[in-house]
Design an enzyme around this catalytic site. Structure first.
Site, PDB file in Angstrom:
ATOM      1  N   HIS A 128      -5.376   3.359   0.011  1.00 52.83           N
ATOM      2  CA  HIS A 128      -4.976   3.129   1.406  1.00 52.83           C
ATOM      3  C   HIS A 128      -5.530   4.262   2.251  1.00 52.83           C
ATOM      4  CE1 HIS A 128      -2.233   2.792   4.859  1.00 52.83           C
ATOM      5  NE2 HIS A 128      -1.911   1.577   4.438  1.00 52.83           N
ATOM      6  N   ASP A 205       0.775   7.671  -4.924  1.00 51.49           N
ATOM      7  CA  ASP A 205       1.202   6.872  -3.779  1.00 51.49           C
ATOM      8  C   ASP A 205       1.988   5.679  -4.323  1.00 51.49           C
ATOM      9  OD1 ASP A 205       1.498   5.100  -1.689  1.00 51.49           O
ATOM     10  OD2 ASP A 205      -0.626   4.991  -1.169  1.00 51.49           O
ATOM     11  N   GLN A 208       3.742   0.797  -2.799  1.00 54.53           N
ATOM     12  CA  GLN A 208       3.821  -0.596  -3.245  1.00 54.53           C
ATOM     13  C   GLN A 208       4.486  -0.747  -4.601  1.00 54.53           C
ATOM     14  OE1 GLN A 208       3.170  -3.083  -1.337  1.00 54.53           O
ATOM     15  NE2 GLN A 208       2.122  -2.003   0.327  1.00 54.53           N
ATOM     16  N   LYS A 231       9.305  -0.309   3.391  1.00 56.09           N
ATOM     17  CA  LYS A 231       8.820  -1.289   2.425  1.00 56.09           C
ATOM     18  C   LYS A 231       9.851  -1.568   1.330  1.00 56.09           C
ATOM     19  CE  LYS A 231       3.986   0.162   3.027  1.00 56.09           C
ATOM     20  NZ  LYS A 231       3.485  -0.966   3.824  1.00 56.09           N
ATOM     21  N   CYS A 374      -5.685  -1.726   5.704  1.00 59.52           N
ATOM     22  CA  CYS A 374      -5.909  -0.274   5.650  1.00 59.52           C
ATOM     23  C   CYS A 374      -6.649   0.137   4.381  1.00 59.52           C
ATOM     24  CB  CYS A 374      -4.596   0.501   5.775  1.00 59.52           C
ATOM     25  SG  CYS A 374      -3.844   0.371   7.399  1.00 59.52           S
TER      26      CYS A 374
END
Length: 420
Positions: A128, A205, A208, A231, A374
């Site tokens: 991202h 990261d 997700q 999220k 992104c």
């Protein structure tokens, strides 16, 4: 004897999400844009409202009752988040506005002070922008060199190539746990283990993955991990950075101001211990409390149960998409159980622009995302200007997938009639 059908997870929880019970363009809403942001359960909405109605006050600075209640709730949420990711200490959780700020915190507070010309930072082509641009800026300032892991033929993280990139020059590996475009679940434990053999630090990261999978930072053994509250059923404007306490304590402050200090003199200051050293100014108090409520909500369901149900949905989604010959789905194909990848599908349909598909689907009440998500470098890598993306969460149903697929077929047929 009456046999009753066991309710799915979605059938149990949908009552908790008021926004899902509405019509869009005269059709029942089918919300399939969860990778961009999730919807919020009543427990989170109530927590926000309760804070503002019952004990709105600044934290840490007051000795009166309302300030004490606010501080307890704010710090209590930190404890919940620490438990959620299995951190050693609550102090290892730093509140940020979002995951982007969390990555920037590490990039500036650690990267600018530890990286030198010729040092190497390993990223991947699927990152991202939030896990790419900060490192570009830091590399430009320090003279560090960026290197990138590419994809396997099945469009997953190329672990074998990664092994050839890591060396004594590697100072940082920063990679996504789950790709927001490809849906692949990266082997972060192995990635971390290899990096640590060379003395490199690792940032994960988890934007997700934290909403969908059990996260254990001690098992991963990463040095930092970031996630974004909105999220994972929480409010916008709040995220967090996990960092190993020893590393965080050795990092200089990211921002200066109130709250992050021990003592201030006219010509110098001393700083508070973690986590407050990195939380300058009045924080997003309500949002942090709301995120704590979201973590409670997810934990009460159980992340293993959420992942298992989403795996069912993923297998079903891919089974239906395979019936549409015009569709090209990116990333690894879901297996029969769906558990080998995230609950999303980024796809193209011939010459039909994803924005056009999204527009037609919206007329049917179906909300999906269209664009580069992104991940512009990744889209160039896979030779797609943009993709459409349907992303699921535990409150979605197979019936909603059916509605989406029918609307998608209609949209493809419509544009086929125009351009065919």
């Amino acid at each position: 004897m009456t046999i009753t059908k066991e309710r799915t997870l979605a059938e149990i929880v949908r009552k908790d999400f008021p926004i899902l019970h509405q019509e869009v363009n005269g059709k029942p809403l089918v919300y399939l844009d969860n990778a961009a942001t999730s919807q919020k359960p009543l427990a989170v909405l109530d927590a926000l409202r309760n804070y503002y109605e019952q004990y709105n006050s600044n934290v840490h600075r007051g000795v009166h009752t309302l300030s004490g209640k606010a501080t307890d709730a704010y710090e209590g949420a930190r404890v919940k988040i620490a438990k959620f990711v299995n951190a050693n200490l609550p102090e290892e959780i730093i509140y940020t506005r979002n995951a982007s700020e969390a990555i920037n915190l590490v990039a500036y507070a650690w990267g600018l002070t530890h990286l030198q010309p010729g040092d190497e930072i390993i990223l991947s082509v699927m990152e991202h922008h939030s896990n790419l641009v900060p490192w570009q800026l830091v590399a430009k300032t320090t003279g560090a060199v960026l290197k990138f892991v590419e994809l396997t033929p099945s469009e997953e993280f190329d672990l074998e190539q990664y092994k050839t990139l890591v060396s004594d020059k590697t100072k940082l590996v920063s990679v996504v746990h789950v790709s927001n475009t490809l849906g692949c679940i990266n082997p972060v434990e192995e990635i971390t283990e290899i990096a640590h053999k060379y003395g490199a630090k690792v940032l994960i990261d988890a934007c997700q993955s934290a909403p969908h999978l059990p996260i254990d930072v001690q098992k991963i053994n990463c040095d930092w991990l970031v996630a974004s509250g909105h999220k994972m059923c929480g409010p916008t404007g709040i995220g967090f950075l996990y960092g190993k306490a020893k590393i965080l304590r050795a990092m200089p402050p990211f921002l200066g101001g109130g709250e992050m200090i021990a003592d201030v003199f006219l010509d110098n200051s001393t700083y508070a211990d973690i986590p407050h050293k990195f939380e300058a100014g009045t924080p997003a108090i309500a949002e942090a409390i709301g995120l704590g409520a979201a973590v409670d909500y997810l934990s009460n369901i159980g992340m293993e149960k959420i992942h298992a149900y989403e795996a069912e949905l993923t297998a079903y989604l891919f089974e239906q998409l395979r019936q549409i010959p015009e569709i090209r789905v990116y990333g690894p194909q879901a297996n029969s159980t769906g558990g080998n990848r995230a609950a999303l599908a980024s796809f193209t349909s011939g010459n039909v622009h994803p924005h056009d598909l999204s527009t037609i689907l919206d007329q049917a009440g179906v909300a999906i995302r269209a664009g580069h998500h992104c991940t512009q470098p990744l889209h160039r890598y896979i030779k797609a200007q943009s993709t459409a993306r349907a992303s699921l969460y535990f409150y979605n149903t197979k019936e909603e997938i059916d509605v989406f697929v029918v609307a998608l077929k209609d949209a493809i047929e419509f544009f086929g009639g125009i351009f065919g």
